[in-house]
Design a protein around this motif. Structure first.
Motif, PDB file in Angstrom:
ATOM      1  N   THR A  10       0.288   9.539  -5.631  1.00  0.00           N
ATOM      2  CA  THR A  10       1.047  10.845  -5.439  1.00  0.00           C
ATOM      3  C   THR A  10       1.648  11.331  -6.796  1.00  0.00           C
ATOM      4  N   GLU A  22       0.421   4.293  -2.677  1.00  0.00           N
ATOM      5  CA  GLU A  22       0.343   5.659  -2.322  1.00  0.00           C
ATOM      6  C   GLU A  22       1.296   6.518  -3.004  1.00  0.00           C
ATOM      7  N   SER A  34       0.763  -1.231   0.025  1.00  0.00           N
ATOM      8  CA  SER A  34      -0.073   0.061   0.101  1.00  0.00           C
ATOM      9  C   SER A  34       0.837   1.427  -0.145  1.00  0.00           C
TER      10      SER A  34
END
Length: 97
Positions: A26, A22, A18
């Motif tokens: 971003t 992420e 994860s």
């Protein structure tokens, strides 16, 4: 695909990492924001408000080409400056304030 956990040895047994997802989200958001700002800026600067032709004329194409090149060069220089300041602060140098 190893960035998203394609290498099975680095991914958790239950699924994708994860943190890497992420980071990828971003990065995608940052690149999308950069692209949208560049398009808006160069369009405003180079393309007139009255569309008399279906295609860009030669002057508009040259202007957009130069604008995009300058925008990318500035982005590159800003990124290098941020990285050098980050490396200096990690080394205990701080931001020079």
């Amino acid at each position: 695909m190893s960035f998203l956990g394609g290498a099975r040895s680095s991914a958790p047994a239950g699924g994708l990492n994860s943190d890497k997802i992420e980071m990828a989200i971003t990065e995608l958001d940052t690149i999308t924001d950069f692209f949208n700002r560049m398009v808006s800026s160069c369009h405003t600067k180079c393309v007139g408000t009255r569309y008399t032709e279906g295609d860009l004329n030669k002057a508009e194409m040259v202007c957009i080409d130069r604008c995009v090149a300058k925008y990318n060069e500035v982005q590159k220089k800003v990124g290098e400056k941020i990285q050098s300041r980050g490396a200096a602060s990690a080394g205990g140098g701080g931001f020079g304030l």
